[in-house]
Scaffold this motif. Structure first.
Motif, PDB file in Angstrom:
ATOM      1  N   UNK A  77      10.449  59.328  37.589  1.00  0.00           N
ATOM      2  CA  UNK A  77       9.889  58.029  37.977  1.00  0.00           C
ATOM      3  C   UNK A  77      10.296  57.012  36.915  1.00  0.00           C
ATOM      4  N   UNK A  78      10.821  55.881  37.349  1.00  0.00           N
ATOM      5  CA  UNK A  78      11.230  54.839  36.412  1.00  0.00           C
ATOM      6  C   UNK A  78      10.662  53.501  36.867  1.00  0.00           C
ATOM      7  N   UNK A  79       9.900  52.862  36.002  1.00  0.00           N
ATOM      8  CA  UNK A  79       9.310  51.558  36.286  1.00  0.00           C
ATOM      9  C   UNK A  79       9.639  50.586  35.155  1.00  0.00           C
ATOM     10  N   UNK A  80       9.811  49.345  35.530  1.00  0.00           N
ATOM     11  CA  UNK A  80      10.084  48.291  34.558  1.00  0.00           C
ATOM     12  C   UNK A  80       8.999  47.238  34.619  1.00  0.00           C
ATOM     13  N   UNK A  95       0.891  63.883  28.272  1.00  0.00           N
ATOM     14  CA  UNK A  95       2.069  63.419  29.014  1.00  0.00           C
ATOM     15  C   UNK A  95       3.303  63.279  28.136  1.00  0.00           C
ATOM     16  N   UNK A  96       3.140  63.510  26.860  1.00  0.00           N
ATOM     17  CA  UNK A  96       4.200  63.184  25.905  1.00  0.00           C
ATOM     18  C   UNK A  96       5.526  63.866  26.222  1.00  0.00           C
ATOM     19  N   UNK A  97       5.467  65.106  26.676  1.00  0.00           N
ATOM     20  CA  UNK A  97       6.703  65.837  26.928  1.00  0.00           C
ATOM     21  C   UNK A  97       7.480  65.289  28.121  1.00  0.00           C
ATOM     22  N   UNK A  98       6.817  64.509  28.974  1.00  0.00           N
ATOM     23  CA  UNK A  98       7.481  63.990  30.189  1.00  0.00           C
ATOM     24  C   UNK A  98       7.686  62.483  30.169  1.00  0.00           C
ATOM     25  N   UNK A  99       7.203  61.811  29.129  1.00  0.00           N
ATOM     26  CA  UNK A  99       7.159  60.348  29.134  1.00  0.00           C
ATOM     27  C   UNK A  99       8.095  59.745  28.098  1.00  0.00           C
ATOM     28  N   UNK A 100       8.738  58.661  28.498  1.00  0.00           N
ATOM     29  CA  UNK A 100       9.554  57.884  27.566  1.00  0.00           C
ATOM     30  C   UNK A 100       9.355  56.407  27.872  1.00  0.00           C
ATOM     31  N   UNK A 101       9.071  55.632  26.843  1.00  0.00           N
ATOM     32  CA  UNK A 101       8.929  54.190  26.988  1.00  0.00           C
ATOM     33  C   UNK A 101       9.963  53.526  26.093  1.00  0.00           C
ATOM     34  N   UNK A 102      10.691  52.587  26.662  1.00  0.00           N
ATOM     35  CA  UNK A 102      11.728  51.875  25.917  1.00  0.00           C
ATOM     36  C   UNK A 102      11.627  50.388  26.238  1.00  0.00           C
ATOM     37  N   UNK A 140      10.053  46.095  29.319  1.00  0.00           N
ATOM     38  CA  UNK A 140       9.872  47.448  28.817  1.00  0.00           C
ATOM     39  C   UNK A 140       9.749  48.389  30.007  1.00  0.00           C
ATOM     40  N   UNK A 141      10.168  49.629  29.773  1.00  0.00           N
ATOM     41  CA  UNK A 141      10.378  50.563  30.868  1.00  0.00           C
ATOM     42  C   UNK A 141       9.648  51.873  30.628  1.00  0.00           C
ATOM     43  N   UNK A 142       9.123  52.419  31.705  1.00  0.00           N
ATOM     44  CA  UNK A 142       8.485  53.742  31.693  1.00  0.00           C
ATOM     45  C   UNK A 142       9.362  54.719  32.446  1.00  0.00           C
ATOM     46  N   UNK A 143       9.601  55.866  31.856  1.00  0.00           N
ATOM     47  CA  UNK A 143      10.232  56.967  32.563  1.00  0.00           C
ATOM     48  C   UNK A 143       9.320  58.181  32.471  1.00  0.00           C
TER      49      UNK A 143
END
Length: 120
Positions: free
Chosen positions: A18-21, A65-72, A80-83
């Motif tokens: 899932x990718x959101x901006x 959620x840390x193992x599945x989450x990336x914010x940049x 800023x984006x959520x993956x």
């Protein structure tokens, strides 16, 4: 006036990412001392903080959620984006981006939220 707007697909298949901006207007995401957050609300449940990226670029994640989450972030676009990887139907929720101010740690601006459904 600061405005936040979420964007991204409304439907994601299980096991995909899932990718959101979140696009921010009215203020820079690099300005001291703001934290830019992703928060979600599954159907029938309360709000769940997922993570944040600070004005400095530092990131913070919910441990579960840390193992599945990336914010940049992309400061040139003020976004800023959520993956979120390996999604399951339990990741179905309304996803919000929100600004938090320090040192009071209060949420002062929110996006309107975007529904994401995980389904095949």
């Amino acid at each position: 006036q600061v405005q936040l707007q979420e964007s991204g697909p409304g439907l994601v298949k299980p096991s995909q990412t899932l990718s959101l901006t979140c696009t921010v207007s009215g203020g820079s995401i690099a300005t001291n001392y703001y934290y830019w957050n992703w928060i979600r609300q599954p159907p029938g449940k309360g709000l769940e903080w997922m993570g944040a990226i600070a004005y400095s670029g530092s990131t913070y994640y919910r441990p579960s959620l840390k193992s599945r989450t990336s914010i940049s972030r992309d400061t040139s676009k003020n976004q800023f984006t959520l993956q979120l990887s390996s999604v399951t139907p339990e990741d179905t929720a309304v996803y919000y981006c929100a600004r938090m101010t320090a040192p009071k740690l209060l949420y002062d601006y929110w996006g309107q939220g975007t529904q994401v459904t995980v389904s095949s």
